[in-house]
Design an enzyme around this catalytic site. Structure first.
Site, PDB file in Angstrom:
ATOM      1  N   GLU A   1      -3.208   6.588  -8.592  1.00 52.70           N
ATOM      2  CA  GLU A   1      -2.354   7.173  -7.541  1.00 52.70           C
ATOM      3  C   GLU A   1      -0.952   6.559  -7.610  1.00 52.70           C
ATOM      4  O   GLU A   1       0.051   7.271  -7.582  1.00 52.70           O
ATOM      5  CB  GLU A   1      -2.989   6.914  -6.175  1.00 52.70           C
ATOM      6  CG  GLU A   1      -2.094   7.190  -4.993  1.00 52.70           C
ATOM      7  CD  GLU A   1      -2.501   6.388  -3.777  1.00 52.70           C
ATOM      8  OE1 GLU A   1      -1.597   5.834  -3.129  1.00 52.70           O
ATOM      9  OE2 GLU A   1      -3.714   6.302  -3.475  1.00 52.70           O
ATOM     10  N   HIS A   2      -0.885   5.247  -7.725  1.00 49.49           N
ATOM     11  CA  HIS A   2       0.408   4.569  -7.819  1.00 49.49           C
ATOM     12  C   HIS A   2       1.116   4.920  -9.122  1.00 49.49           C
ATOM     13  O   HIS A   2       2.331   5.158  -9.131  1.00 49.49           O
ATOM     14  CB  HIS A   2       0.207   3.053  -7.737  1.00 49.49           C
ATOM     15  CG  HIS A   2       0.034   2.550  -6.347  1.00 49.49           C
ATOM     16  ND1 HIS A   2       0.909   1.681  -5.761  1.00 49.49           N
ATOM     17  CD2 HIS A   2      -0.926   2.790  -5.415  1.00 49.49           C
ATOM     18  CE1 HIS A   2       0.508   1.400  -4.528  1.00 49.49           C
ATOM     19  NE2 HIS A   2      -0.614   2.068  -4.304  1.00 49.49           N
TER      20      HIS A   2
ATOM     21  N   GLU B   1       2.134  -2.231 -11.346  1.00 48.71           N
ATOM     22  CA  GLU B   1       1.440  -1.706 -10.168  1.00 48.71           C
ATOM     23  C   GLU B   1       0.200  -2.484  -9.776  1.00 48.71           C
ATOM     24  O   GLU B   1      -0.184  -2.486  -8.615  1.00 48.71           O
ATOM     25  CB  GLU B   1       1.062  -0.231 -10.378  1.00 48.71           C
ATOM     26  CG  GLU B   1       2.226   0.719 -10.308  1.00 48.71           C
ATOM     27  CD  GLU B   1       2.948   0.713  -8.975  1.00 48.71           C
ATOM     28  OE1 GLU B   1       2.316   0.546  -7.907  1.00 48.71           O
ATOM     29  OE2 GLU B   1       4.177   0.868  -8.990  1.00 48.71           O
TER      30      GLU B   1
ATOM     31  N   GLU C   1      -2.552  -4.430  -1.518  1.00 46.12           N
ATOM     32  CA  GLU C   1      -2.975  -3.439  -0.522  1.00 46.12           C
ATOM     33  C   GLU C   1      -4.468  -3.585  -0.220  1.00 46.12           C
ATOM     34  O   GLU C   1      -4.886  -3.497   0.929  1.00 46.12           O
ATOM     35  CB  GLU C   1      -2.662  -2.022  -0.998  1.00 46.12           C
ATOM     36  CG  GLU C   1      -1.181  -1.705  -0.992  1.00 46.12           C
ATOM     37  CD  GLU C   1      -0.875  -0.310  -1.491  1.00 46.12           C
ATOM     38  OE1 GLU C   1      -1.813   0.471  -1.783  1.00 46.12           O
ATOM     39  OE2 GLU C   1       0.318   0.014  -1.591  1.00 46.12           O
TER      40      GLU C   1
END
Length: 114
Positions: A5-6, A82, A89
């Site tokens: 996703e990143h 990333e 997170e």
């Protein structure tokens, strides 16, 4: 999935080096509030807010989404950049509320793929 996703925003075949983010920003769609994504247990959702009455903006958004689906580059340098962000997170979500959810899910989803 969360790492991909990143990486999607970071670069794809047709939109390398944050080109998708920059193209959407030229339309007034700022990164974060108007360009975002999240990954859940069984889905990743990309949110791109563009003017729906502008055919060129819509075409660009669909081109970007197609690249997110099929052409993420995931170069080693991108992954290395990333990885700590995604890890952080994840770490921030590890509080008592999250642990409670995990405990409940073990009971609720016992015997399922989740």
């Amino acid at each position: 999935a969360h790492l991909l996703e990143h990486l999607a925003f970071r670069g794809t075949r047709d939109f390398p080096d944050f080109a998708a983010v920059k193209a959407l920003e030229r339309l007034g769609s700022s990164f974060g509030p108007h360009q975002n994504a999240y990954t859940g247990t069984d889905e990743t959702v990309y949110q791109l807010q563009v003017p729906s009455d502008d055919p060129e903006a819509m075409d660009l958004a669909f081109q970007i989404l197609a690249n997110f689906a099929y052409h993420i580059t995931a170069r080693d340098d991108e992954v290395d950049a990333e990885r700590p962000i995604v890890w952080e997170e994840w770490r921030q979500r590890q509080g008592a509320a999250w642990r409670n959810c995990v405990h409940e899910w073990k009971t609720l989803y016992s015997g399922s793929q989740y």
